[in-house]
Write an enzyme that holds these catalytic residues in place. Structure first.
Site, PDB file in Angstrom:
ATOM      1  N   ASP A   1     -71.653  85.295  14.521  1.00  0.00           N
ATOM      2  CA  ASP A   1     -71.108  86.979  13.489  1.00  0.00           C
ATOM      3  C   ASP A   1     -71.351  87.973  14.594  1.00  0.00           C
ATOM      4  O   ASP A   1     -71.823  88.408  15.539  1.00  0.00           O
ATOM      5  CB  ASP A   1     -71.876  86.604  12.335  1.00  0.00           C
ATOM      6  CG  ASP A   1     -71.115  87.537  11.164  1.00  0.00           C
ATOM      7  OD1 ASP A   1     -69.639  87.703  11.001  1.00  0.00           O
ATOM      8  OD2 ASP A   1     -71.927  88.631  11.653  1.00  0.00           O
ATOM      9  N   SER A   2     -70.271  88.758  14.230  1.00  0.00           N
ATOM     10  CA  SER A   2     -70.375  90.227  14.746  1.00  0.00           C
ATOM     11  C   SER A   2     -71.784  90.877  14.398  1.00  0.00           C
ATOM     12  O   SER A   2     -71.679  91.854  14.930  1.00  0.00           O
ATOM     13  CB  SER A   2     -69.108  90.593  14.026  1.00  0.00           C
ATOM     14  OG  SER A   2     -69.547  91.130  12.920  1.00  0.00           O
TER      15      SER A   2
ATOM     16  N   TYR B   1     -65.934  94.012  14.117  1.00  0.00           N
ATOM     17  CA  TYR B   1     -65.143  93.749  14.593  1.00  0.00           C
ATOM     18  C   TYR B   1     -63.770  93.856  13.805  1.00  0.00           C
ATOM     19  O   TYR B   1     -62.495  94.316  14.513  1.00  0.00           O
ATOM     20  CB  TYR B   1     -64.676  92.256  14.579  1.00  0.00           C
ATOM     21  CG  TYR B   1     -66.062  91.323  15.682  1.00  0.00           C
ATOM     22  CD1 TYR B   1     -66.857  92.310  17.008  1.00  0.00           C
ATOM     23  CD2 TYR B   1     -65.846  90.142  15.930  1.00  0.00           C
ATOM     24  CE1 TYR B   1     -67.980  91.996  17.304  1.00  0.00           C
ATOM     25  CE2 TYR B   1     -66.911  89.532  16.963  1.00  0.00           C
ATOM     26  CZ  TYR B   1     -67.834  90.346  17.750  1.00  0.00           C
ATOM     27  OH  TYR B   1     -68.556  89.824  18.881  1.00  0.00           O
ATOM     28  N   GLY B   2     -63.809  94.424  12.698  1.00  0.00           N
ATOM     29  CA  GLY B   2     -63.040  94.695  11.661  1.00  0.00           C
ATOM     30  C   GLY B   2     -61.475  95.950  12.034  1.00  0.00           C
ATOM     31  O   GLY B   2     -60.847  95.606  12.190  1.00  0.00           O
TER      32      GLY B   2
ATOM     33  N   CYS C   1     -67.709  84.252  11.026  1.00  0.00           N
ATOM     34  CA  CYS C   1     -66.808  85.740  10.606  1.00  0.00           C
ATOM     35  C   CYS C   1     -65.374  85.564  10.019  1.00  0.00           C
ATOM     36  O   CYS C   1     -64.906  85.068  10.732  1.00  0.00           O
ATOM     37  CB  CYS C   1     -67.152  86.571  11.439  1.00  0.00           C
ATOM     38  SG  CYS C   1     -66.264  88.001  11.892  1.00  0.00           S
ATOM     39  N   ASN C   2     -64.938  86.246   9.191  1.00  0.00           N
ATOM     40  CA  ASN C   2     -63.619  86.552   8.327  1.00  0.00           C
ATOM     41  C   ASN C   2     -63.010  86.767   9.999  1.00  0.00           C
ATOM     42  O   ASN C   2     -61.259  86.438  10.136  1.00  0.00           O
ATOM     43  CB  ASN C   2     -63.687  87.076   7.324  1.00  0.00           C
ATOM     44  CG  ASN C   2     -64.108  86.397   6.147  1.00  0.00           C
ATOM     45  OD1 ASN C   2     -63.172  85.024   5.764  1.00  0.00           O
ATOM     46  ND2 ASN C   2     -65.233  86.780   6.103  1.00  0.00           N
ATOM     47  N   THR C   3     -63.274  87.815  10.069  1.00  0.00           N
ATOM     48  CA  THR C   3     -61.769  88.780  11.680  1.00  0.00           C
ATOM     49  C   THR C   3     -62.004  87.569  12.759  1.00  0.00           C
ATOM     50  O   THR C   3     -61.022  87.578  12.565  1.00  0.00           O
ATOM     51  CB  THR C   3     -62.559  89.826  11.918  1.00  0.00           C
ATOM     52  OG1 THR C   3     -63.224  90.518  10.803  1.00  0.00           O
ATOM     53  CG2 THR C   3     -61.864  90.614  12.385  1.00  0.00           C
TER      54      THR C   3
ATOM     55  N   GLU D   1     -75.080  96.615   8.130  1.00  0.00           N
ATOM     56  CA  GLU D   1     -76.005  96.138   8.902  1.00  0.00           C
ATOM     57  C   GLU D   1     -77.329  97.510   8.665  1.00  0.00           C
ATOM     58  O   GLU D   1     -77.786  97.271   9.546  1.00  0.00           O
ATOM     59  CB  GLU D   1     -75.039  96.479  10.016  1.00  0.00           C
ATOM     60  CG  GLU D   1     -73.617  95.349  10.104  1.00  0.00           C
ATOM     61  CD  GLU D   1     -74.402  94.345  11.151  1.00  0.00           C
ATOM     62  OE1 GLU D   1     -75.687  94.503  11.899  1.00  0.00           O
ATOM     63  OE2 GLU D   1     -74.189  93.419  10.807  1.00  0.00           O
TER      64      GLU D   1
ATOM     65  N   CYS E   1     -65.611  88.670   3.596  1.00  0.00           N
ATOM     66  CA  CYS E   1     -66.157  89.102   5.011  1.00  0.00           C
ATOM     67  C   CYS E   1     -67.744  88.567   5.045  1.00  0.00           C
ATOM     68  O   CYS E   1     -68.169  88.473   3.602  1.00  0.00           O
ATOM     69  CB  CYS E   1     -65.953  90.802   5.135  1.00  0.00           C
ATOM     70  SG  CYS E   1     -67.488  91.295   6.523  1.00  0.00           S
ATOM     71  N   THR E   2     -68.249  87.431   6.038  1.00  0.00           N
ATOM     72  CA  THR E   2     -69.361  87.310   5.266  1.00  0.00           C
ATOM     73  C   THR E   2     -70.697  88.126   4.797  1.00  0.00           C
ATOM     74  O   THR E   2     -71.783  87.845   4.473  1.00  0.00           O
ATOM     75  CB  THR E   2     -69.874  86.405   6.842  1.00  0.00           C
ATOM     76  OG1 THR E   2     -69.998  87.171   8.052  1.00  0.00           O
ATOM     77  CG2 THR E   2     -69.067  84.915   6.470  1.00  0.00           C
ATOM     78  N   HIS E   3     -70.441  89.838   5.272  1.00  0.00           N
ATOM     79  CA  HIS E   3     -71.506  90.558   5.072  1.00  0.00           C
ATOM     80  C   HIS E   3     -71.089  91.056   3.287  1.00  0.00           C
ATOM     81  O   HIS E   3     -72.652  91.342   2.960  1.00  0.00           O
ATOM     82  CB  HIS E   3     -70.914  92.321   5.743  1.00  0.00           C
ATOM     83  CG  HIS E   3     -70.969  91.997   7.668  1.00  0.00           C
ATOM     84  ND1 HIS E   3     -70.381  91.636   8.147  1.00  0.00           N
ATOM     85  CD2 HIS E   3     -72.182  92.664   7.811  1.00  0.00           C
ATOM     86  CE1 HIS E   3     -70.993  91.599   9.023  1.00  0.00           C
ATOM     87  NE2 HIS E   3     -71.531  92.983   9.399  1.00  0.00           N
TER      88      HIS E   3
END
Length: 269
Positions: free
Chosen positions: A9-10, A41-42, A72-74, A151, A183-185
């Site tokens: 993931d980012s 990353y977005g 990570c979706n992006t 984050e 988004c996994t966040h």
């Protein structure tokens, strides 16, 4: 096959997927890498995201992973097919599983999607949802402030509540009955998001469906861990192990977890 499942993931967001894999597949080992140094990353160019995703993939391949989850979706939108074409292990993204879960859940075919700028611009969710049900109406919105909240470990406070409430105003009275956290966040903000949207809207965490897909692939490729040895999860970050570990231990409930530093790629900016 006691080789680990790789999760990339980012940053810390992919821990939401790792947590669900650990819950659904308690016999499996996890090897996780969060690229917190280069997060988010977005806003990045898709070509750069592909490079970063391959950097992470190559790092985890050196740890003998048997299957890779791009949590990570992006990165899924920009690099899933590229990574699949360049590695010899099964690779799972999070967008298709999330779309399937949304189609199962919606009663009126009105679906909302939030994600990073890169994910929303790619139309990856709109396309995936439309392939499953061409009558579905999708309302998408980029929420670039959400991942930084996570984050920076501010996802539980008053600032997060204010940012989420302001960001989700376009969905008020929109008619959606299903809402995808693209988004996994974002699942770390899920309690606040659910409070803003109200009880009539079903909120979808793609991590649940992703873990189910991982389980299916382990069976299909005969990769399940049948060893009696205790699980040995490993966690790596390209940024601060201390900051990453604080969020990870809280989210995963692993108070004594060890986070290792990873130096990947050539581009450090």
């Amino acid at each position: 096959m006691n080789q680990p499942i790789g999760v990339i993931d980012s940053g810390v967001g992919g821990l939401t997927v790792a947590k669900e894999i650990m819950r659904q597949l308690p016999n499996e080992n996890i090897c996780y890498l969060g690229d917190t140094l280069r997060c988010p990353y977005g806003p990045r160019d898709p070509e750069q995201v592909r490079k970063f995703t391959m950097d992470m993939t190559q790092f985890l391949l050196t740890h003998n992973i048997k299957l890779l989850v791009i949590a990570c979706n992006t990165a899924t939108a920009a690099a899933l097919h590229y990574i699949r074409d360049n590695v010899d292990i099964p690779v799972v993204g999070v967008i298709q599983p999330g779309a399937r879960a949304a189609i199962k859940a919606t009663k009126n075919s009105q679906v909302g999607v939030i994600g990073t700028e890169g994910t929303i611009k790619s139309d990856a969710y709109t396309n995936a949802l439309s392939l499953l049900n061409h009558q579905v109406a999708v309302k998408s919105l980029a929420c670039p402030k959400f991942a930084p909240l996570v984050e920076s470990s501010e996802y539980k406070g008053s600032v997060a509540k204010k940012v989420v409430a302001q960001s989700l105003r376009p969905f008020k009275n929109s008619g959606i009955d299903t809402f995808v956290l693209g988004c996994t966040h974002y699942p770390l903000l899920q309690p606040i998001i659910e409070n803003v949207l109200g009880p009539r809207v079903k909120v979808i965490n793609p991590g649940l469906e992703t873990a189910s897909e991982v389980s299916m692939l382990l069976d299909y490729f005969t990769l399940r861990n049948v060893s009696d040895e205790p699980q040995q999860h490993r966690f790596f970050t390209t940024g601060s192990p201390k900051i990453f570990g604080g969020i990870a231990s809280d989210w995963l409930g692993l108070p004594q977890m060890v986070v290792e530093f990873a130096k990947i790629g050539q581009e450090r900016k």
